[in-house]
Design a protein around this motif. Sequence first.
Motif, PDB file in Angstrom:
ATOM      1  N   ARG B 240       0.877  -1.168   0.000  1.00  0.00           N
ATOM      2  CA  ARG B 240       0.000   0.000   0.000  1.00  0.00           C
ATOM      3  C   ARG B 240       0.908   1.210   0.000  1.00  0.00           C
ATOM      4  O   ARG B 240       1.718   1.405   0.913  1.00  0.00           O
ATOM      5  CB  ARG B 240      -0.862   0.029   1.254  1.00  0.00           C
ATOM      6  N   MET B 261      -1.049   0.526 -10.682  1.00  0.00           N
ATOM      7  CA  MET B 261      -1.465   0.923  -9.329  1.00  0.00           C
ATOM      8  C   MET B 261      -2.984   0.801  -9.252  1.00  0.00           C
ATOM      9  O   MET B 261      -3.696   1.242 -10.152  1.00  0.00           O
ATOM     10  CB  MET B 261      -1.055   2.376  -9.065  1.00  0.00           C
ATOM     11  N   THR B 262      -3.441   0.194  -8.166  1.00  0.00           N
ATOM     12  CA  THR B 262      -4.881   0.098  -7.950  1.00  0.00           C
ATOM     13  C   THR B 262      -5.273   1.112  -6.885  1.00  0.00           C
ATOM     14  O   THR B 262      -4.825   1.021  -5.730  1.00  0.00           O
ATOM     15  CB  THR B 262      -5.267  -1.318  -7.480  1.00  0.00           C
ATOM     16  N   VAL B 263      -6.070   2.078  -7.280  1.00  0.00           N
ATOM     17  CA  VAL B 263      -6.452   3.150  -6.340  1.00  0.00           C
ATOM     18  C   VAL B 263      -7.522   2.607  -5.399  1.00  0.00           C
ATOM     19  O   VAL B 263      -8.537   2.069  -5.841  1.00  0.00           O
ATOM     20  CB  VAL B 263      -6.992   4.374  -7.101  1.00  0.00           C
ATOM     21  N   PRO B 273     -12.227   0.249  -6.398  1.00  0.00           N
ATOM     22  CA  PRO B 273     -10.871   0.141  -6.966  1.00  0.00           C
ATOM     23  C   PRO B 273     -10.843   0.329  -8.482  1.00  0.00           C
ATOM     24  O   PRO B 273     -11.732  -0.146  -9.189  1.00  0.00           O
ATOM     25  CB  PRO B 273     -10.454  -1.287  -6.585  1.00  0.00           C
ATOM     26  N   LEU B 279      -0.870   8.021 -11.946  1.00  0.00           N
ATOM     27  CA  LEU B 279      -1.858   8.638 -11.064  1.00  0.00           C
ATOM     28  C   LEU B 279      -1.711  10.153 -11.163  1.00  0.00           C
ATOM     29  O   LEU B 279      -0.643  10.693 -10.889  1.00  0.00           O
ATOM     30  CB  LEU B 279      -1.602   8.184  -9.620  1.00  0.00           C
ATOM     31  N   TYR B 287      -3.822   9.765  -1.892  1.00  0.00           N
ATOM     32  CA  TYR B 287      -4.376   8.515  -2.418  1.00  0.00           C
ATOM     33  C   TYR B 287      -3.638   7.348  -1.789  1.00  0.00           C
ATOM     34  O   TYR B 287      -2.441   7.458  -1.484  1.00  0.00           O
ATOM     35  CB  TYR B 287      -4.195   8.420  -3.945  1.00  0.00           C
ATOM     36  N   SER B 288      -4.351   6.244  -1.608  1.00  0.00           N
ATOM     37  CA  SER B 288      -3.649   4.985  -1.369  1.00  0.00           C
ATOM     38  C   SER B 288      -3.798   4.151  -2.616  1.00  0.00           C
ATOM     39  O   SER B 288      -4.907   4.017  -3.154  1.00  0.00           O
ATOM     40  CB  SER B 288      -4.251   4.224  -0.181  1.00  0.00           C
ATOM     41  N   VAL B 289      -2.675   3.624  -3.061  1.00  0.00           N
ATOM     42  CA  VAL B 289      -2.709   2.709  -4.208  1.00  0.00           C
ATOM     43  C   VAL B 289      -2.049   1.403  -3.779  1.00  0.00           C
ATOM     44  O   VAL B 289      -1.153   1.395  -2.929  1.00  0.00           O
ATOM     45  CB  VAL B 289      -1.980   3.300  -5.440  1.00  0.00           C
TER      46      VAL B 289
END
Lengths: 576, 576
Positions: B240, B261-263, B273, B279, B287-289
Amino acid sequence: MVKLHLCSRAMPTLLVLCSLLILGNSHKAEARTRHHKWEVKYEYRSPDCYKKLVVTINGQTPGPTIQAQEGDTVVVQVNNSLVTENLSIHWHGIRQIGTPWFDGTEGVTQCPILPGDTFIYRFVVDRPGTYLYHAHYGMQREAGLYGLIRVAPRDPEPFVYDLDRTIILNDWYHQSTYEQAAGLSSIPFQWVGEPQSLLINGKGRFNCSKSPSLGTDVCDTSNPQCSPFVQTVIPGKTYRLRVASLTALSALSFQIEGHNMTVVEADGHYVEPFVVKNLFIYSGETYSVLVKTNQDPTRNYWITSNVVSRNRTTPAGLAILNYYPNHPRRSPPTVPPSPPAWDDVEPRLAQSLSIKARQGYIHKPPTTSDRVIVLLNTQNNISGYRHWSVNNVSFSLPHTPYLIALKENINGDFDTTPPPDSYDSVNYDIFSVASNANATSRTGIYRLKFNTTVDVILQNANTMTKNNSETHPWHLHGHDFWVLGYGKGKFDVKNDSKKYNLENPIMKNTVPLHPYGWTALRFRSDNPGVWAFHCHIESHFYMGMGVVFEEGIQRVGKLPSSIMGCGATKAFHHRP
Amino acid sequence: MVKLHLCSRAMPTLLVLCSLLILGNSHKAEARTRHHKWEVKYEYRSPDCYKKLVVTINGQTPGPTIQAQEGDTVVVQVNNSLVTENLSIHWHGIRQIGTPWFDGTEGVTQCPILPGDTFIYRFVVDRPGTYLYHAHYGMQREAGLYGLIRVAPRDPEPFVYDLDRTIILNDWYHQSTYEQAAGLSSIPFQWVGEPQSLLINGKGRFNCSKSPSLGTDVCDTSNPQCSPFVQTVIPGKTYRLRVASLTALSALSFQIEGHNMTVVEADGHYVEPFVVKNLFIYSGETYSVLVKTNQDPTRNYWITSNVVSRNRTTPAGLAILNYYPNHPRRSPPTVPPSPPAWDDVEPRLAQSLSIKARQGYIHKPPTTSDRVIVLLNTQNNISGYRHWSVNNVSFSLPHTPYLIALKENINGDFDTTPPPDSYDSVNYDIFSVASNANATSRTGIYRLKFNTTVDVILQNANTMTKNNSETHPWHLHGHDFWVLGYGKGKFDVKNDSKKYNLENPIMKNTVPLHPYGWTALRFRSDNPGVWAFHCHIESHFYMGMGVVFEEGIQRVGKLPSSIMGCGATKAFHHRP
């Protein structure tokens, strides 16, 4: 009456002059209030050809000269446009009798003025003479916030002159005050070094070609901002030059090529006249000198300032004495006069000793004192940081300014233990680096009994460098002091005090302490308030070289809320 | 219980881990108070190899990450050691419910913290997620005073990962904030220009050889301070990454070479997601990716940030994704990936539209609003100075912070006429330079009825340059808002509002307004206090691009005196 009569008959072209004369006369009759509105902000300037941010007042540095007459009330409305930086302005030499809260000393007499805020200083200029104003916060003075106060007398002066002119001397750094302060507060210690140039009335000249890497956008000797200051004079006249120094660091020798100077005023007091070829002047001092324009009028002459007391690397400050009608920009045909040897204390000490109160204008000092405070000046370490100290105490400001804390009985904000009245004078070797150079940082102050006579002996010593002792110009707020004597080496309580000049000592507010020497002062604790007494070298004060005196706090009037807002004075009162 | 049982049987080497697990578990049970003690000062740093004064917290920039758990109380004791400069610190994304006075917005919720003073912020972090803190005074944030707040959840999150890491993006200027501000406040206007470099976790790289005149004492690419940031990763894990931007100016494209990257989180809210190669991130956003380290583990990869939305002259920010056990300093064998075209709005708009609240974590917005405020964003002139305005009003701060003035009924300190709720949307051509670009500078604010639903439509327009419209990231204090929609061109009240996403809009605290477009937000005025809403570009806010909302002022509790000391709040109360 005569003037009025003459004026009534005058030609129209003379009418303006006539009305000015009448107006000038009427000023003498009643005190006026002089209003000033200042905006203080950062602007780019190139005072010595090097472009940097400076602090300006209404776009100017040095700031506008305040002109007033003895007894007038000066009102300065200061608007702080420095975005994120506070300020405070000290009126140097003005005693603030009855208005100690407007002395402008951040942390001592007021909280700082916040960005966006408007602060109104209001004080009486009760004595004629030449005074200064400047920022008194951090090292802000160095950024360009300084100027002159000229107070005209009600009574005739004991000398005559045709024209009155001003010369403010300064030294100038290219680093910002933030950069300088960061270095001074670092481990390892990073000294600010020697200034890059010397300014005369805000103009100097840095040799840009010495740093060819600086583009002409940063350093440009063809920038008109740094053309030398020109003092145009009419041949055959006597000029009064008010010479003031607001250097950050440097002791200076001021000279006008081919012209003697007769010293007639010092820090607002008339001096028994003496003639010098070069005037030694220390930061915070003002002098009036009389100069006769009696030399060959077909040429111009150099006006110079030079560093003394430190091994000078800064080039001379140069201005031009321009004999009308020669072209003002015509360089003198000569090389500028050589300055005195930087390390020769003798002529400097001799000048200090020459300054006596003028016959007929002597304020006799009390013949004895009620308290003697001896202040040893040393360089020290505190937790690895470099400091300056007095009796091994390095000065530190409390969160609530002393004046407010003492008047409002706010406890706990500063150390109630006073600093010591003396040092171990028997055993301390002032000619060597101290074996233990550690000091402490403290907020304690000297509390003086009201209406007593206090002697202060400034005692110099070796710094933390072998065979080195520096010159410190000490400035006292809220008072003038009598300068009772100067000496070499360690002050001898028994014998040296017998040699005090009690006949005609000059009164001053700033006085040099010469290397390895002592200076003896006396003053009356008769001005209710809290007053700083400190070395006027900006970095030395920043590093703790100062003390604070309190006297008659219970006689201080109601403090204005405008000086509050810091420490314990953050609050809101509902007005009834 | 299971854990405890296991731990009681564990080998000594596991005991530490066990107690950590128990401790970690117990945190979930009860809220804690997290104490931090910060010293803020100027120090020399070379974050991009160029040496300059930066503002540090305990010697660091970016400052230390605040770690806490949902429901904890965070206490930060800030000591201002900036000598002459004030400060204030905003806790970006923390709603300050019940503590509006600790929002840290100078002029809105508090007076600035004076040099030498200690100020204690105390607030509850009531929601899990990724937040920021930074200076909120003048342009001080740019000097380096910023950092991250990580709030761990009490409940399980809707995604899994092995390790949690932080990436703070920034842009970096070599000019001081004073120099920049002086230029912005000049006639002629002097724009700050494009940043010299882009920083990743406080490290960048300026090409010193491009300015050979700078000596190695000023610019030195061999300085370890500016070696690129290295994120070491273990192959085969899911990371993460909490990616945050605190740029002064730049909109960025963030990319990890060869890795999707999966947001999953935006501004503290879970995102349905979606996968990106790069990004887009705007100043003030977090953001967390999720990133899988599933690429060839025998090499390292570039981590890059690049300017978008402005014609980029600033080189890419570069860091290294280091697959363990490769050498962390081994350069990737490839050239860094190319950034997207700077002037292509489409992918940026597309990403904005992709961000939806995660199923199961949707906070549904009210279906209607009580008030609609349309805010036209324009560049303007006021008395010859360049400004930014909203509905032709350029924001200006009063002397007494709004929160104090409103709560204490202090009159006369700011304009009681509110700014307009809209602009002349029928006639204003958002695609052209305004025929009359003059605006006014005012202190009026929007007063919202408590507990109502407010829509804000941000409307972009042409700047004072032909064919130019900029990206503005708008940040709301004290709230999250629902992002109801984005669109191109002029917002159409009748039709565009029908297309609002009322099903699963994301909640955020910062949102981009794209060039020539509009962004529609909705929020509840349910947090008693006074809250800034402004463009997060430091120079734009400095130039007036913001508004202030008041709501439920009568419900605000007793203000602490620590926030006072400016404007009408300079006073001393004798404590009983």
